[in-house]
Design a protein around this motif. Structure first.
Motif, PDB file in Angstrom:
ATOM      1  N   TRP A 153      12.655 -24.016 -69.311  1.00 51.47           N
ATOM      2  CA  TRP A 153      13.342 -25.152 -68.691  1.00 51.47           C
ATOM      3  C   TRP A 153      14.444 -25.652 -69.627  1.00 51.47           C
ATOM      4  CZ3 TRP A 153      11.819 -27.450 -63.915  1.00 51.47           C
ATOM      5  CH2 TRP A 153      10.730 -26.824 -63.325  1.00 51.47           C
ATOM      6  N   LEU A 154      15.579 -25.967 -69.048  1.00 54.60           N
ATOM      7  CA  LEU A 154      16.732 -26.431 -69.815  1.00 54.60           C
ATOM      8  C   LEU A 154      16.743 -27.953 -69.887  1.00 54.60           C
ATOM      9  CD1 LEU A 154      17.471 -23.515 -68.968  1.00 54.60           C
ATOM     10  CD2 LEU A 154      19.831 -24.292 -68.639  1.00 54.60           C
ATOM     11  N   ILE A 155      16.994 -28.498 -71.083  1.00 54.58           N
ATOM     12  CA  ILE A 155      17.093 -29.945 -71.267  1.00 54.58           C
ATOM     13  C   ILE A 155      18.260 -30.259 -72.204  1.00 54.58           C
ATOM     14  CG2 ILE A 155      14.611 -30.345 -70.893  1.00 54.58           C
ATOM     15  CD1 ILE A 155      14.356 -30.651 -73.981  1.00 54.58           C
ATOM     16  N   ASP A 156      18.647 -31.527 -72.228  1.00 57.10           N
ATOM     17  CA  ASP A 156      19.562 -32.093 -73.227  1.00 57.10           C
ATOM     18  C   ASP A 156      20.933 -31.416 -73.252  1.00 57.10           C
ATOM     19  OD1 ASP A 156      17.629 -33.873 -73.903  1.00 57.10           O
ATOM     20  OD2 ASP A 156      17.060 -32.914 -75.784  1.00 57.10           O
ATOM     21  N   HIS A 157      21.798 -31.853 -72.330  1.00 58.22           N
ATOM     22  CA  HIS A 157      23.149 -31.305 -72.250  1.00 58.22           C
ATOM     23  C   HIS A 157      24.228 -32.343 -72.551  1.00 58.22           C
ATOM     24  CE1 HIS A 157      20.761 -28.506 -69.619  1.00 58.22           C
ATOM     25  NE2 HIS A 157      21.321 -27.677 -70.472  1.00 58.22           N
ATOM     26  N   GLY A 158      23.849 -33.411 -73.210  1.00 56.60           N
ATOM     27  CA  GLY A 158      24.808 -34.475 -73.479  1.00 56.60           C
ATOM     28  C   GLY A 158      25.937 -34.077 -74.409  1.00 56.60           C
ATOM     29  N   ALA A 159      25.730 -33.035 -75.222  1.00 62.11           N
ATOM     30  CA  ALA A 159      26.772 -32.601 -76.157  1.00 62.11           C
ATOM     31  C   ALA A 159      27.753 -31.634 -75.522  1.00 62.11           C
ATOM     32  CB  ALA A 159      26.134 -31.955 -77.384  1.00 62.11           C
ATOM     33  N   ALA A 160      27.512 -31.219 -74.270  1.00 58.66           N
ATOM     34  CA  ALA A 160      28.411 -30.293 -73.586  1.00 58.66           C
ATOM     35  C   ALA A 160      29.654 -31.032 -73.090  1.00 58.66           C
ATOM     36  CB  ALA A 160      27.686 -29.628 -72.427  1.00 58.66           C
ATOM     37  N   LEU A 161      30.628 -30.262 -72.592  1.00 52.88           N
ATOM     38  CA  LEU A 161      31.869 -30.817 -72.038  1.00 52.88           C
ATOM     39  C   LEU A 161      32.526 -31.784 -73.019  1.00 52.88           C
ATOM     40  CD1 LEU A 161      30.663 -31.527 -68.367  1.00 52.88           C
ATOM     41  CD2 LEU A 161      31.683 -29.429 -69.280  1.00 52.88           C
ATOM     42  N   TYR A 162      32.537 -31.410 -74.290  1.00 51.57           N
ATOM     43  CA  TYR A 162      32.962 -32.360 -75.324  1.00 51.57           C
ATOM     44  C   TYR A 162      34.414 -32.785 -75.193  1.00 51.57           C
ATOM     45  CZ  TYR A 162      34.710 -28.083 -77.626  1.00 51.57           C
ATOM     46  OH  TYR A 162      35.364 -26.907 -77.924  1.00 51.57           O
ATOM     47  N   PHE A 163      35.215 -32.039 -74.448  1.00 50.14           N
ATOM     48  CA  PHE A 163      36.628 -32.388 -74.290  1.00 50.14           C
ATOM     49  C   PHE A 163      36.820 -33.738 -73.610  1.00 50.14           C
ATOM     50  CE2 PHE A 163      35.252 -29.927 -70.641  1.00 50.14           C
ATOM     51  CZ  PHE A 163      35.664 -30.712 -69.574  1.00 50.14           C
ATOM     52  N   HIS A 164      35.835 -34.183 -72.797  1.00 53.86           N
ATOM     53  CA  HIS A 164      36.047 -35.415 -72.037  1.00 53.86           C
ATOM     54  C   HIS A 164      35.986 -36.675 -72.901  1.00 53.86           C
ATOM     55  CE1 HIS A 164      31.475 -35.851 -70.781  1.00 53.86           C
ATOM     56  NE2 HIS A 164      31.631 -35.793 -72.085  1.00 53.86           N
ATOM     57  N   HIS A 165      35.642 -36.527 -74.152  1.00 49.00           N
ATOM     58  CA  HIS A 165      35.663 -37.695 -75.043  1.00 49.00           C
ATOM     59  C   HIS A 165      37.083 -38.035 -75.500  1.00 49.00           C
ATOM     60  CE1 HIS A 165      31.321 -38.173 -75.416  1.00 49.00           C
ATOM     61  NE2 HIS A 165      31.244 -36.848 -75.458  1.00 49.00           N
ATOM     62  N   GLY A 166      38.037 -37.137 -75.241  1.00 48.92           N
ATOM     63  CA  GLY A 166      39.378 -37.381 -75.750  1.00 48.92           C
ATOM     64  C   GLY A 166      40.473 -37.293 -74.716  1.00 48.92           C
ATOM     65  N   TRP A 167      40.120 -37.398 -73.436  1.00 50.93           N
ATOM     66  CA  TRP A 167      41.186 -37.241 -72.463  1.00 50.93           C
ATOM     67  C   TRP A 167      41.774 -38.574 -72.035  1.00 50.93           C
ATOM     68  CZ3 TRP A 167      38.108 -34.445 -68.008  1.00 50.93           C
ATOM     69  CH2 TRP A 167      37.193 -35.328 -67.431  1.00 50.93           C
ATOM     70  N   SER A 168      42.930 -38.494 -71.352  1.00 48.80           N
ATOM     71  CA  SER A 168      43.647 -39.671 -70.864  1.00 48.80           C
ATOM     72  C   SER A 168      44.464 -39.234 -69.660  1.00 48.80           C
ATOM     73  CB  SER A 168      44.546 -40.240 -71.962  1.00 48.80           C
ATOM     74  OG  SER A 168      45.476 -39.272 -72.393  1.00 48.80           O
ATOM     75  N   ALA A 169      45.177 -40.177 -69.059  1.00 53.71           N
ATOM     76  CA  ALA A 169      45.991 -39.858 -67.891  1.00 53.71           C
ATOM     77  C   ALA A 169      46.930 -38.690 -68.208  1.00 53.71           C
ATOM     78  CB  ALA A 169      46.797 -41.086 -67.476  1.00 53.71           C
ATOM     79  N   GLY A 170      47.012 -37.753 -67.292  1.00 52.72           N
ATOM     80  CA  GLY A 170      47.854 -36.589 -67.500  1.00 52.72           C
ATOM     81  C   GLY A 170      47.188 -35.462 -68.264  1.00 52.72           C
ATOM     82  N   TRP A 171      45.887 -35.600 -68.552  1.00 54.20           N
ATOM     83  CA  TRP A 171      45.166 -34.587 -69.326  1.00 54.20           C
ATOM     84  C   TRP A 171      45.234 -33.230 -68.630  1.00 54.20           C
ATOM     85  CZ3 TRP A 171      41.101 -31.393 -68.095  1.00 54.20           C
ATOM     86  CH2 TRP A 171      40.452 -30.751 -69.163  1.00 54.20           C
ATOM     87  N   LYS A 172      45.389 -32.177 -69.418  1.00 55.32           N
ATOM     88  CA  LYS A 172      45.379 -30.804 -68.928  1.00 55.32           C
ATOM     89  C   LYS A 172      44.407 -29.993 -69.789  1.00 55.32           C
ATOM     90  CE  LYS A 172      48.706 -31.418 -65.915  1.00 55.32           C
ATOM     91  NZ  LYS A 172      48.409 -31.419 -64.439  1.00 55.32           N
ATOM     92  N   PRO A 173      43.711 -29.031 -69.194  1.00 51.46           N
ATOM     93  CA  PRO A 173      42.790 -28.209 -69.996  1.00 51.46           C
ATOM     94  C   PRO A 173      43.543 -27.372 -71.011  1.00 51.46           C
ATOM     95  CG  PRO A 173      42.990 -27.338 -67.765  1.00 51.46           C
ATOM     96  CD  PRO A 173      43.689 -28.657 -67.764  1.00 51.46           C
ATOM     97  N   SER A 174      42.866 -27.154 -72.143  1.00 50.99           N
ATOM     98  CA  SER A 174      43.434 -26.335 -73.206  1.00 50.99           C
ATOM     99  C   SER A 174      43.284 -24.852 -72.863  1.00 50.99           C
ATOM    100  CB  SER A 174      42.728 -26.629 -74.526  1.00 50.99           C
ATOM    101  OG  SER A 174      43.143 -25.754 -75.534  1.00 50.99           O
TER     102      SER A 174
END
Length: 261
Positions: A153-174
């Motif tokens: 069973w998979l648990i604890d995914h809070g550290a994933a998608l880390y890019f969303h801690h630094g985005w703002s209007a106009g954000w584009k994926p790297s």
């Protein structure tokens, strides 16, 4: 496929802290008499950790992985009055409203693939999935996997998608993201990651992503200059970009896997 909205329960009793990691999750009882591992909105990492948990958890379930049921848990900060621990009191007072809960799996224990072989296919699929969502927290030191009724069973995914801690209007994926699978708990036992890519990549459609993102409460998708619709669109843009670049990162993972043989 349609992703059902998480059930909403009301936390009625704080049972005990689970002092693992920095977020201080706790075991709570709810009004449905169920027991849940609660991740708190008032913890230091903030609401985006709950967003990552919900998105990644439901996406994993949609792709066939086992994930404990995820619920939204309404918490009254008055529960803090019954707690003798000052740290717990502060956390409960800061977490009034909707939090994220995971069905408690009694009798489960940490999974170790070197003790119980998960099979090369499951190992490769999980390695691929964690690369997709940039989960940096599935090492052999801290696998964030449970064995329950002989299943993983998979648990604890809070550290994933880390890019969303630094985005703002106009954000584009790297074009590229830092993610090193060399320390991943499944690397020593994984089969072909290319085969996992061929199986799973076609399943991560725009429709599926839309269904998964729709279960995230609008109130959790708050960012200066961005509406909830903007933020959902940004997540979709990330996943589509990451999937488009999978030949590069799958090749890197295959090279790392071959180097261990």
């Amino acid at each position: 496929m349609s992703i059902p909205n998480p059930r909403t329960v009301v936390a009625t009793r704080y049972v005990t802290p689970l002092r693992e990691g920095g977020s201080l999750p706790g075991l709570v009882e709810a009004d449905d008499l169920g027991m849940y591992v609660l991740k708190f909105r008032g913890a230091g990492q903030g609401i985006k950790v709950l967003v990552a948990e919900l998105i990644v958890g439901e996406l994993a379930r949609a792709l066939g992985f086992r994930v404990p049921e995820i619920v939204l848990a309404d918490l009254d900060p008055e529960l803090a009055r019954a707690e003798p621990d000052q740290e717990v009191q502060d956390l409960l007072r800061a977490s009034g409203g909707l939090n994220l809960g995971f069905d408690y799996l009694p009798g489960s224990f940490d999974f170790n693939p070197l003790v119980r072989d998960p099979g090369p296919e499951l190992a490769a699929r999980l390695l691929w999935f964690d690369a997709l969502v940039l989960n940096v927290d599935r090492s052999w030191r801290n696998p964030n996997l449970l064995l329950w009724h002989r299943d993983v069973w998979l648990i604890d995914h809070g550290a994933a998608l880390y890019f969303h801690h630094g985005w703002s209007a106009g954000w584009k994926p790297s074009a590229e993201y830092r993610w090193d699978g060399g320390d991943h708990v499944m690397m020593p036992v994984a089969g072909s990651v290319a085969d996992a890519d061929a199986e799973l990549k076609p399943l991560v459609t725009r429709d599926l992503l839309g269904d998964v993102l729709a279960v995230v409460p609008d109130a959790w998708l708050v960012q200066d200059g961005m509406t909830p619709a903007d933020i959902r669109a940004a997540y979709v843009a990330y996943f589509e970009s990451r999937l488009a670049s999978s030949p590069r990162w799958v090749e890197t993972l295959e090279a790392a896997r071959a180097a261990r043989v």
